[in-house]
Each structure stands twice: as structure tokens, then as C-alpha cells.
Design an enzyme around this catalytic site. Sequence first.
Site, PDB file in Angstrom:
ATOM      1  N   ASP A  58       0.847  -1.202   0.000  1.00 33.34           N
ATOM      2  CA  ASP A  58       0.000   0.000   0.000  1.00 33.34           C
ATOM      3  C   ASP A  58       0.883   1.253   0.000  1.00 33.34           C
ATOM      4  O   ASP A  58       1.047   1.913   1.023  1.00 33.34           O
ATOM      5  CB  ASP A  58      -0.900  -0.048   1.253  1.00 33.34           C
ATOM      6  CG  ASP A  58      -1.789   1.173   1.392  1.00 33.34           C
ATOM      7  OD1 ASP A  58      -2.037   1.868   0.386  1.00 33.34           O
ATOM      8  OD2 ASP A  58      -2.239   1.430   2.529  1.00 33.34           O
ATOM      9  N   LYS A  60       0.484   3.644  -2.502  1.00 33.36           N
ATOM     10  CA  LYS A  60      -0.337   4.706  -3.126  1.00 33.36           C
ATOM     11  C   LYS A  60       0.479   5.571  -4.076  1.00 33.36           C
ATOM     12  O   LYS A  60       0.608   6.784  -3.886  1.00 33.36           O
ATOM     13  CB  LYS A  60      -0.984   5.583  -2.047  1.00 33.36           C
ATOM     14  CG  LYS A  60      -1.862   4.838  -1.058  1.00 33.36           C
ATOM     15  CD  LYS A  60      -2.545   5.809  -0.103  1.00 33.36           C
ATOM     16  CE  LYS A  60      -3.425   5.142   0.912  1.00 33.36           C
ATOM     17  NZ  LYS A  60      -2.720   4.373   1.940  1.00 33.36           N
ATOM     18  N   ARG A 200      -5.223  -0.274  13.458  1.00 27.88           N
ATOM     19  CA  ARG A 200      -5.135  -0.079  14.908  1.00 27.88           C
ATOM     20  C   ARG A 200      -6.046  -0.950  15.758  1.00 27.88           C
ATOM     21  O   ARG A 200      -5.613  -1.391  16.828  1.00 27.88           O
ATOM     22  CB  ARG A 200      -5.306   1.423  15.211  1.00 27.88           C
ATOM     23  CG  ARG A 200      -4.082   2.227  14.773  1.00 27.88           C
ATOM     24  CD  ARG A 200      -4.358   3.700  14.629  1.00 27.88           C
ATOM     25  NE  ARG A 200      -5.200   3.972  13.468  1.00 27.88           N
ATOM     26  CZ  ARG A 200      -5.509   5.186  13.041  1.00 27.88           C
ATOM     27  NH1 ARG A 200      -5.070   6.244  13.704  1.00 27.88           N
ATOM     28  NH2 ARG A 200      -6.257   5.354  11.978  1.00 27.88           N
TER      29      ARG A 200
HETATM   30  O1  C5P Z   1      -5.591   1.856  11.834  1.00 26.53           O
HETATM   31  P1  C5P Z   1      -6.617   1.848  10.761  1.00 26.53           P
HETATM   32  O2  C5P Z   1      -7.546   0.653  10.811  1.00 26.53           O
HETATM   33  O3  C5P Z   1      -7.364   3.173  10.646  1.00 26.53           O
HETATM   34  O4  C5P Z   1      -5.750   1.678   9.427  1.00 26.53           O
HETATM   35  C1  C5P Z   1      -6.275   1.824   8.136  1.00 26.53           C
HETATM   36  C2  C5P Z   1      -5.202   1.536   7.151  1.00 26.53           C
HETATM   37  O5  C5P Z   1      -5.743   1.701   5.835  1.00 26.53           O
HETATM   38  C3  C5P Z   1      -3.983   2.455   7.225  1.00 26.53           C
HETATM   39  O6  C5P Z   1      -2.858   1.681   6.892  1.00 26.53           O
HETATM   40  C4  C5P Z   1      -4.248   3.498   6.150  1.00 26.53           C
HETATM   41  O7  C5P Z   1      -3.046   3.991   5.596  1.00 26.53           O
HETATM   42  C5  C5P Z   1      -5.000   2.682   5.107  1.00 26.53           C
HETATM   43  N1  C5P Z   1      -5.872   3.429   4.216  1.00 26.53           N
HETATM   44  C6  C5P Z   1      -6.894   4.235   4.659  1.00 26.53           C
HETATM   45  N2  C5P Z   1      -7.676   4.906   3.773  1.00 26.53           N
HETATM   46  C7  C5P Z   1      -7.469   4.769   2.455  1.00 26.53           C
HETATM   47  C8  C5P Z   1      -6.446   3.954   1.988  1.00 26.53           C
HETATM   48  C9  C5P Z   1      -5.666   3.283   2.902  1.00 26.53           C
HETATM   49  O8  C5P Z   1      -7.115   4.327   5.860  1.00 26.53           O
HETATM   50  N3  C5P Z   1      -8.295   5.368   1.593  1.00 26.53           N
END
Ligand code: C5P
Length: 224
Positions: A58, A60, A200
Site C-alpha cells: 500500500d 499509493k 489499529r
Molecule cells: O488503523 P486503521 O484501521 O485506521 O488503518 C487503516 C489503514 O488503511 C492504514 O494503513 C491506512 O493507511 C489505510 N488506508 C486508509 N484509507 C485509504 C487507503 C488506505 O485508511 N483510503
Amino acid sequence: MHNRLMVALDVENRAQALAVRDKLGDAAGWLKVGLRLFVAEGPQLVRELATTHRIFLDLKFHDIPNTVAQAIESAGALGVDMVNIHAAGGEAMLEAAATAAGRFPSMQLIAVTVLTSDPMPAEQARQVALQRARLAQQYGLQGVVCSVHEVAAIKASCGHDFVTVTPGIRWGGQDVQDQKRVADPAAAINAGSDYLVVGRPILKASDPHAAATEAVAMMQRAAG
Ligand code: C5P
């Protein structure tokens, strides 16, 4: 269902990443390696994690078309199962990325539509996400990253086989932190999400294996 759960390894270093991986075992089928861990540890750790789990890289990508295409080729050579780019990078970038990814048929190329932390109003987010999903599909990408709230509209427009990967998953009154459009695992499955990204809520749990198992159980109940 555990093959539809992606655990975001948003940790500092190799030791922490391997500790999470070992605690999880097969409670989750996928590990997501993001910017922090990749910048710290690089491709060697990805190879190591890929021995036990499928890998979503990931990072991006969002750059000029040639640079993005080269990065996609490197991801393909590394052997990851999924990689992503920003749909906002434009049509030439999407086309170059899709062409590069085409050389690696087992790697899925996914576009980020709107970040789940983006403060834009929900209706606007849905419209922008839908527009970018259609564009990604037009250029041959396999799917998108989007919030659970946009999945139904994207599936209705792009078809069932167009993959949706949804972060912003929270359950049982967990802190939403910086996420703006959250949903629980059951809602994600009910909406038609293919892969749930959880960071998290699993990483910070006292027992990450139990937290992942709980998420998978909620997914299973929702699927009936
Ligand atoms: O900790 P949490 O569950 O919020 O993590 C979400 C993960 O998904 C993180 O690694 C974040 O970078 C990723 N992500 C996101 N939103 C997006 C793309 C990726 O939260 N649109």
C-alpha cells in the site's frame, strides 16, 4: 473469510512487524505493508512476510506516468499480490500503471479513490469515488480502495467483479481516530466489500489474534 481480512502492518520496524505476523498466524490471510514500514525496512521484509501471507503493498503511487509504471514493475518483480495507485493521478498515469501491471497477472492493481480520512462531505465523497472507480475500471484496473459507504454504488456501477478494498473498519465502540467514514466488519460484508483493511483495532489490541478472530467472526455472521 480470513482471506478477506487484511491487517495493516503500520508499525515501526521488522521486529514489530514479525511479532504481529506471528501473533496473528492464520487469523488473517493478508498483511498490508504501508509507507512507514516499507521506508524503514524495504523489499527484504516484504519477501519475508510473503512466505506466510498474501501481501498488499500500500504505497499509493502518484507521480508522472513513467515513474509510476516503473514502480509497478518493481512491485510485480517483488511478487506482491496487490499494489495501489491514486486514481487522482489522471488518465495517462492509470493507463501506464495498468500496462505495467499487465505483465504480472497474479498481482491486482487497485486505485485509491478518496482517502477515508478526507473531510469532504459524504455525498461528495461518494460521487468522486464513483467517478474515479469508473475511470480506474475503464483503464483496466482490478478495483479500488474506498470506504464501506461507497461500496454499493461502486459495485452497482462497475459490476460485482470489480474489487473493493475498504479501510476505516471499527467495531464495538472503538476509537475512530483519524478515520471519517467508518463501518463495522458486518456492515462492510453486507455492503459487498471484498477485502477489509484493519490496522489499529488489531495492532493496539491486547490480543491481536483474538481481535482478528473477532472481526472474522463478525464477517462470517454477516455473510450467513
Ligand atoms: O488503523 P486503521 O484501521 O485506521 O488503518 C487503516 C489503514 O488503511 C492504514 O494503513 C491506512 O493507511 C489505510 N488506508 C486508509 N484509507 C485509504 C487507503 C488506505 O485508511 N483510503
